[in-house]
Motif scaffolding. Structure first.
Motif, mmCIF file in Angstrom:
data_model
loop_
_atom_site.group_PDB
_atom_site.id
_atom_site.type_symbol
_atom_site.label_atom_id
_atom_site.label_comp_id
_atom_site.label_asym_id
_atom_site.label_seq_id
_atom_site.Cartn_x
_atom_site.Cartn_y
_atom_site.Cartn_z
ATOM 1 N N PHE A 36 0.861 -1.217 0.037
ATOM 2 C CA PHE A 36 -0.103 -0.097 0.070
ATOM 3 C C PHE A 36 0.955 1.310 -0.016
ATOM 4 O O PHE A 36 1.640 1.531 0.815
ATOM 5 C CB PHE A 36 -0.776 0.010 1.168
ATOM 6 N N ILE A 37 0.936 1.930 -0.897
ATOM 7 C CA ILE A 37 1.436 3.569 -1.116
ATOM 8 C C ILE A 37 0.679 4.462 -0.479
ATOM 9 O O ILE A 37 -0.461 4.652 -0.854
ATOM 10 C CB ILE A 37 1.689 3.806 -2.299
ATOM 11 N N VAL A 38 1.141 4.919 0.762
ATOM 12 C CA VAL A 38 0.179 5.855 1.504
ATOM 13 C C VAL A 38 0.983 7.441 1.359
ATOM 14 O O VAL A 38 1.828 7.617 2.109
ATOM 15 C CB VAL A 38 -0.057 5.644 3.048
ATOM 16 N N PRO A 39 0.148 8.275 0.329
ATOM 17 C CA PRO A 39 0.856 9.478 0.166
ATOM 18 C C PRO A 39 0.448 10.454 1.209
ATOM 19 O O PRO A 39 -0.559 10.391 1.752
ATOM 20 C CB PRO A 39 0.254 9.868 -1.149
ATOM 21 N N GLY A 40 1.097 11.412 1.556
ATOM 22 C CA GLY A 40 0.892 12.620 2.387
ATOM 23 C C GLY A 40 0.286 13.738 1.629
ATOM 24 O O GLY A 40 0.546 13.844 0.167
ATOM 25 N N VAL A 41 -0.616 14.279 2.218
ATOM 26 C CA VAL A 41 -1.412 15.493 1.670
ATOM 27 C C VAL A 41 -1.182 16.887 2.517
ATOM 28 O O VAL A 41 -1.226 17.945 1.993
ATOM 29 C CB VAL A 41 -2.827 15.306 1.472
ATOM 30 N N HIS A 42 -0.751 16.752 3.633
ATOM 31 C CA HIS A 42 -0.648 17.987 4.427
ATOM 32 C C HIS A 42 0.465 17.589 5.527
ATOM 33 O O HIS A 42 0.501 16.692 6.292
ATOM 34 C CB HIS A 42 -2.075 18.181 5.261
ATOM 35 N N PRO A 43 1.374 18.618 6.066
ATOM 36 C CA PRO A 43 2.197 18.125 7.113
ATOM 37 C C PRO A 43 1.720 17.702 8.336
ATOM 38 O O PRO A 43 2.481 16.827 8.806
ATOM 39 C CB PRO A 43 3.075 19.530 7.214
ATOM 40 N N GLU A 44 0.784 18.176 8.763
ATOM 41 C CA GLU A 44 0.316 17.531 9.910
ATOM 42 C C GLU A 44 -0.083 15.986 9.683
ATOM 43 O O GLU A 44 -0.290 15.295 10.757
ATOM 44 C CB GLU A 44 -1.274 18.104 10.269
ATOM 45 N N GLY A 45 -0.271 15.393 8.560
ATOM 46 C CA GLY A 45 -0.281 14.277 8.656
ATOM 47 C C GLY A 45 0.769 13.174 8.329
ATOM 48 O O GLY A 45 0.792 12.009 8.640
ATOM 49 N N TRP A 46 2.004 13.833 8.049
ATOM 50 C CA TRP A 46 3.395 13.078 7.944
ATOM 51 C C TRP A 46 3.702 12.077 9.083
ATOM 52 O O TRP A 46 4.094 11.067 8.798
ATOM 53 C CB TRP A 46 4.370 13.944 7.541
ATOM 54 N N ARG A 47 3.552 12.675 10.306
ATOM 55 C CA ARG A 47 4.047 11.953 11.493
ATOM 56 C C ARG A 47 3.092 10.489 11.357
ATOM 57 O O ARG A 47 3.717 9.488 11.776
ATOM 58 C CB ARG A 47 3.998 12.752 12.682
ATOM 59 N N GLY A 48 1.726 10.666 11.430
ATOM 60 C CA GLY A 48 0.970 9.429 11.279
ATOM 61 C C GLY A 48 1.282 8.515 10.281
ATOM 62 O O GLY A 48 1.351 7.251 10.695
#
Ligand SMILES: [Zn+2]
Length: 259
Positions: A36-48
Motif C-alpha cells: 500500500f502506497i500511502v501519500p501525504g497531503v498535509h504536513p500535519e499527517g506526515w508523522r501519522g
C-alpha cells in the motif's frame, strides 16, 4: 491462487479509514493486496503516515503537500519535509488542480519546490493533476523530473497526454473511475496503453468503484478495478495484478527502499 497486488495510492491515514485501520488492512490483505502506497497531503499527517509504516511493513509512505494545501508551505515545513522524505518511497502527492481555491501561482510555486526536492533526493514523485495537464507537463519538463520519474495518480487525461508522461518516465495509474458507468477516457487509457506503463490504485477513501459508488472507498475494492482492466484487455486478473505490481516496484524502485 494468491494475488500479489499493490494499491499505489490509498489514504489509510485519513478518517474514516484511520479508525478502522486494522479491519481495513486485514480485509485488503485477505483480498490479495500485499503493498500500500500511502501519500501525504498535509504536513500535519506526515508523522501519522511515518508511524503506520514503521508498524506495518506493507505500508510504503510518501510525503508531500497536496495542491489544495499549498498555503501551508514555508521554510520550516520544507525542513520537516526533508526529514520525512528520506524514509519515504516517493514525494507526493503533489501537483496542480484548478478546482481548489489555492491560487494557481501559489500551487505552481509549491509544486516546483517539491519537484526540486524530489530531484535533489533522487526520489520519484506521485502527481495529482486535474484539468492542468499541459501546465503540469511543462513544469515537470522544466524541472527535469525525468531524472526521477513517478506515477500520474488517478489519471484523467487523454491517451496522447498519457504518452507525454510515459516519455518522462511515468506510469499511468488506473483508479476506480474506470469502473464507472460513464467512464470514457479511463477506459481508453486502460485499453490502449502498454500494460508495462499501467499501475492500479483506489485513492481510498475517495473514488469508490461503480458497485460501491457513494460509499467510503477501501483498498479491498481495488479488485473491481482489476477485474475491469482484465476484461478490457482480455487477460486474467492474475496477469493484471502481477504486471501492475511489478510496474510499481520498477517505477518507485522499491528494492532500493527495502535494501
Ligand atoms: Zn490522493
Amino acid at each position: 491462487m494468491t494475488l500479489c497486488l499493490i494499491d499505489s495510492h490509498c489514504h489509510l491515514d485519513l478518517e474514516p479509514l484511520k479508525s478502522e485501520f486494522s479491519e481495513v488492512l486485514l480485509e485488503a490483505t485477505s483480498a490479495g493486496i500485499s503493498g500500500f502506497i500511502v501519500p501525504g497531503v498535509h504536513p500535519e499527517g506526515w508523522r501519522g503516515i511515518y508511524e503506520l509504516a514503521v508498524e506495518n511493513p506493507v505500508i510504503m509512505p510518501a510525503y508531500g503537500i497536496h495542491p489544495m494545501h499549498s498555503e501551508c508551505l514555508n521554510d520550516q515545513i520544507i525542513q520537516v519535509l526533508l526529514k520525512f522524505a528520506v524514509s519515504g518511497v516517493a514525494i507526493g502527492e503533489i501537483g496542480l488542480d484548478p478546482y481548489y481555491k489555492a491560487p494557481m501561482e501559489l500551487q505552481e510555486k509549491v509544486f516546483r519546490k517539491q519537484l526540486r526536492i524530489a530531484v535533489a533526493l533522487g526520489l520519484p514523485v506521485l502527481i495529482h493533476c486535474r484539468r492542468a495537464f499541459q501546465k503540469v507537463l511543462r513544469i515537470m519538463k522544466e524541472e527535469r523530473i525525468s531524472q526521477v520519474g513517478g506515477i500520474m495518480h488517478a489519471f484523467s487525461g487523454s491517451v496522447e497526454m498519457a504518452y507525454e508522461f510515459v516519455r518522462l518516465g511515468f506510469a499511468i495509474s488506473i483508479s476506480g473511475t474506470v469502473t464507472w458507468d460513464n467512464a470514457v477516457k479511463p477506459i481508453t487509457i486502460a485499453r490502449k496503453l502498454p500494460l508495462e506503463q499501467l499501475v492500479m490504485e483506489t485513492d481510498s477513501p475517495d473514488m469508490a468503484p461503480q458497485r460501491y459508488r457513494g460509499s467510503i472507498n477501501r483498498p479491498a475494492w481495488i479488485m473491481e478495478t482489476v477485474r475491469t482492466l482484465a476484461a478490457v484487455r482480455k487477460i486474467s486478473v492474475e496477469e493484471v495484478a502481477e504486471a501492475t505490481s511489478v510496474n510499481v516496484s520498477r517505477i518507485l524502485r522499491l528494492e532500493r527502499s527495502s535494501a
